[in-house]
Scaffold this active site. Structure first.
Site, PDB file in Angstrom:
ATOM      1  N   GLU A 138       1.105  -1.220  -0.207  1.00 15.88           N
ATOM      2  CA  GLU A 138       0.116   0.270  -0.268  1.00 15.88           C
ATOM      3  C   GLU A 138       0.760   1.670  -0.278  1.00 15.88           C
ATOM      4  O   GLU A 138       1.790   1.486   0.251  1.00 15.88           O
ATOM      5  CB  GLU A 138      -1.304  -0.301   1.405  1.00 15.88           C
ATOM      6  CG  GLU A 138      -1.815   1.234   1.087  1.00 15.88           C
ATOM      7  CD  GLU A 138      -2.086   1.378   2.135  1.00 15.88           C
ATOM      8  OE1 GLU A 138      -3.710   0.507   2.276  1.00 15.88           O
ATOM      9  OE2 GLU A 138      -2.727   1.911   3.015  1.00 15.88           O
TER      10      GLU A 138
ATOM     11  N   HIS B  70      -7.623   3.079  -3.803  1.00 12.48           N
ATOM     12  CA  HIS B  70      -9.437   3.252  -2.044  1.00 12.48           C
ATOM     13  C   HIS B  70     -10.177   3.885  -2.169  1.00 12.48           C
ATOM     14  O   HIS B  70     -10.011   5.126  -3.069  1.00 12.48           O
ATOM     15  CB  HIS B  70      -8.668   3.869  -1.231  1.00 12.48           C
ATOM     16  CG  HIS B  70      -7.117   2.521  -0.241  1.00 12.48           C
ATOM     17  ND1 HIS B  70      -7.027   3.025   1.098  1.00 12.48           N
ATOM     18  CD2 HIS B  70      -6.879   2.400  -0.434  1.00 12.48           C
ATOM     19  CE1 HIS B  70      -5.668   1.927   1.312  1.00 12.48           C
ATOM     20  NE2 HIS B  70      -6.116   1.040   0.195  1.00 12.48           N
TER      21      HIS B  70
ATOM     22  N   ARG C 244     -15.170   3.391   4.482  1.00  4.99           N
ATOM     23  CA  ARG C 244     -16.649   4.335   4.662  1.00  4.99           C
ATOM     24  C   ARG C 244     -15.515   5.258   5.202  1.00  4.99           C
ATOM     25  O   ARG C 244     -15.666   6.765   4.789  1.00  4.99           O
ATOM     26  CB  ARG C 244     -16.936   3.901   6.513  1.00  4.99           C
ATOM     27  CG  ARG C 244     -17.768   4.955   7.034  1.00  4.99           C
ATOM     28  CD  ARG C 244     -18.143   4.695   8.278  1.00  4.99           C
ATOM     29  NE  ARG C 244     -16.883   5.356   9.485  1.00  4.99           N
ATOM     30  CZ  ARG C 244     -16.985   5.660  10.529  1.00  4.99           C
ATOM     31  NH1 ARG C 244     -17.770   4.578  10.782  1.00  4.99           N
ATOM     32  NH2 ARG C 244     -15.756   5.925  11.050  1.00  4.99           N
TER      33      ARG C 244
ATOM     34  N   ALA D  41     -19.728   1.540   5.248  1.00  5.07           N
ATOM     35  CA  ALA D  41     -18.699   0.783   4.335  1.00  5.07           C
ATOM     36  C   ALA D  41     -19.819   0.081   2.845  1.00  5.07           C
ATOM     37  O   ALA D  41     -19.534  -0.159   1.697  1.00  5.07           O
ATOM     38  CB  ALA D  41     -17.635  -0.146   4.730  1.00  5.07           C
TER      39      ALA D  41
ATOM     40  N   TYR E 205     -10.920  -5.627  10.899  1.00  5.04           N
ATOM     41  CA  TYR E 205     -10.673  -5.267  12.403  1.00  5.04           C
ATOM     42  C   TYR E 205      -9.928  -6.741  13.292  1.00  5.04           C
ATOM     43  O   TYR E 205     -11.188  -7.053  13.232  1.00  5.04           O
ATOM     44  CB  TYR E 205     -10.956  -4.625  13.291  1.00  5.04           C
ATOM     45  CG  TYR E 205     -10.824  -3.070  12.009  1.00  5.04           C
ATOM     46  CD1 TYR E 205     -10.155  -1.552  12.747  1.00  5.04           C
ATOM     47  CD2 TYR E 205     -12.157  -2.983  10.695  1.00  5.04           C
ATOM     48  CE1 TYR E 205     -10.794  -0.006  11.540  1.00  5.04           C
ATOM     49  CE2 TYR E 205     -12.128  -1.385  10.524  1.00  5.04           C
ATOM     50  CZ  TYR E 205     -11.541  -0.299  10.547  1.00  5.04           C
ATOM     51  OH  TYR E 205     -11.061   0.713   9.808  1.00  5.04           O
TER      52      TYR E 205
ATOM     53  N   HIS F 298     -13.188  -3.287  15.283  1.00  7.62           N
ATOM     54  CA  HIS F 298     -13.744  -1.943  14.703  1.00  7.62           C
ATOM     55  C   HIS F 298     -13.672  -1.035  16.065  1.00  7.62           C
ATOM     56  O   HIS F 298     -14.443  -1.133  17.108  1.00  7.62           O
ATOM     57  CB  HIS F 298     -14.734  -1.504  13.828  1.00  7.62           C
ATOM     58  CG  HIS F 298     -14.776  -0.027  13.254  1.00  7.62           C
ATOM     59  ND1 HIS F 298     -14.545   0.910  14.223  1.00  7.62           N
ATOM     60  CD2 HIS F 298     -14.361  -0.052  11.896  1.00  7.62           C
ATOM     61  CE1 HIS F 298     -15.221   1.709  12.919  1.00  7.62           C
ATOM     62  NE2 HIS F 298     -14.881   1.577  11.929  1.00  7.62           N
TER      63      HIS F 298
ATOM     64  N   GLN G 281      -6.702  -4.467   9.299  1.00 10.27           N
ATOM     65  CA  GLN G 281      -5.755  -3.434   9.623  1.00 10.27           C
ATOM     66  C   GLN G 281      -4.693  -3.834  10.312  1.00 10.27           C
ATOM     67  O   GLN G 281      -4.537  -4.978  10.493  1.00 10.27           O
ATOM     68  CB  GLN G 281      -6.751  -2.441  10.779  1.00 10.27           C
ATOM     69  CG  GLN G 281      -8.189  -1.655  10.022  1.00 10.27           C
ATOM     70  CD  GLN G 281      -7.046  -0.700   9.232  1.00 10.27           C
ATOM     71  OE1 GLN G 281      -6.401  -0.181   9.181  1.00 10.27           O
ATOM     72  NE2 GLN G 281      -8.226   0.161   8.352  1.00 10.27           N
TER      73      GLN G 281
ATOM     74  N   LYS H  27       8.059   3.771   1.520  1.00 10.90           N
ATOM     75  CA  LYS H  27       9.337   3.504   1.464  1.00 10.90           C
ATOM     76  C   LYS H  27      10.311   2.026   0.827  1.00 10.90           C
ATOM     77  O   LYS H  27       9.860   1.000   1.510  1.00 10.90           O
ATOM     78  CB  LYS H  27       9.979   2.940   2.873  1.00 10.90           C
ATOM     79  CG  LYS H  27       9.398   4.312   3.940  1.00 10.90           C
ATOM     80  CD  LYS H  27      10.084   4.732   5.496  1.00 10.90           C
ATOM     81  CE  LYS H  27       9.743   6.516   6.124  1.00 10.90           C
ATOM     82  NZ  LYS H  27       8.986   5.699   7.242  1.00 10.90           N
TER      83      LYS H  27
END
Length: 295
Positions: free
Chosen positions: A17, A84, A114, A130, A150, A154, A181, A277
């Site tokens: 990502e 996204h 969301r 979402a 999550y 969440h 996440q 990075k």
């Protein structure tokens, strides 16, 4: 190629990502970033999307958005781009314009979110969750939709069962792939994955890993995502917080240890939050190269 087709039993997908730079000068470095990431053969690269105010309409009436421009560059590198798309601060008409812009750019993979609540921006209320966005996208174009999950519940949800019910609703609405996440204790992910399968969620679930390079950044991101910091990581953060190079070295080793364990447990995939990075991504991918080849 669809993202869901990138996952095969016993062969973990590795993906990255990145985010659009805030400064125009830094945007010029994107090509170099993508050149370096492409050498690591990721299954796909996702690009983040701002919570509001990141899109403009050009003189031709078309959406101008840095996420789309970067996604087009990713595609030019022969890699699947996944953009996204947040919804809390957008109307249906604005989402329609974004979806049309994605279609025009040949972008078919969307991570539907969301978006974080911003006290300075009044939500538009067209999409409260979402899952609402997932359902809308599924009925408005030929897209493959990913969703977030999550491992430690969440932050706005009280119980895992409630969170899993919401996640199942998102999958039933059309999400064919999930990205977790960040988390720093693999046991949380394994328990979440087990409960998700019991709840009837069968789509691939990628484990989101963020290598530690900054104590403040990790604490902020952990707070936003509801990710706890285990004692062994806290010791590392406290010891090396004033030595960026040492903290980065320790953070990379910590992330690699997580990934080694995840691969041994036959995780569907690992999504690296590389924070633009490429050197960090390379050191991790080089460190697990033989493990990936051995699967």
């Amino acid at each position: 190629m669809k993202l869901s087709e990138s996952f095969h039993k016993g062969k973990a997908a590795i993906s990255f990502e990145i985010f659009p730079p805030k400064k125009e000068a830094d945007f010029r470095d994107i090509d170099s970033l993508l050149d370096q990431l492409a050498e690591l053969n990721p299954k796909f690269i996702s690009v983040t999307f701002g919570a509001g105010g990141t899109s403009t309409v050009g003189a031709d009436g078309k959406i101008q958005n840095p996420t789309i421009e970067i996604a087009k560059k990713i595609k030019a590198h022969g890699i699947i781009p996944a953009v996204h798309l947040t919804c809390l601060n957008y109307t249906r008409q604005e989402i329609d314009a974004m979806l049309l812009a994605f279609q025009d750019a040949g972008i078919r993979n969307i991570l539907a979110l969301r978006g974080d609540r911003n006290p300075d921006i009044e939500p538009k209320h067209d999409f409260e969750h979402a899952s609402d966005l997932v359902e809308y996208i599924a009925s408005h174009g030929d897209f493959e939709i990913s969703g977030a999950c999550y491992p430690e519940v969440h932050p706005e949800c009280l119980y895992m069962d409630e969170d899993l019910a919401n996640l199942k609703r998102k999958v039933d609405a059309g999400a064919t792939h999930l990205i977790s996440q960040l988390f720093f204790d693999n046991d949380y992910f394994y328990e979440f994955e087990r409960k998700a399968r019991v709840a009837g969620i069968t789509v691939p679930i990628e484990a989101g890993i963020m290598p530690v390079t900054s104590k403040k950044q990790i604490e902020r991101m952990g707070s936003l995502c509801g990710a706890s910091i285990p004692p062994k990581l806290r010791v590392i953060l406290d010891k090396y917080e004033d030595d960026p190079k040492a903290l980065t070295d320790a953070g990379i080793v910590y992330a690699m240890n997580q990934i080694v364990d995840l691969l041994a447990h036959d995780v569907d995939g690992v999504h690296l939050y590389v924070m633009n990075k490429p050197d960090v991504a390379r050191r991790i991918c080089d460190g697990i190269a033989h493990l990936r080849n051995a699967e």
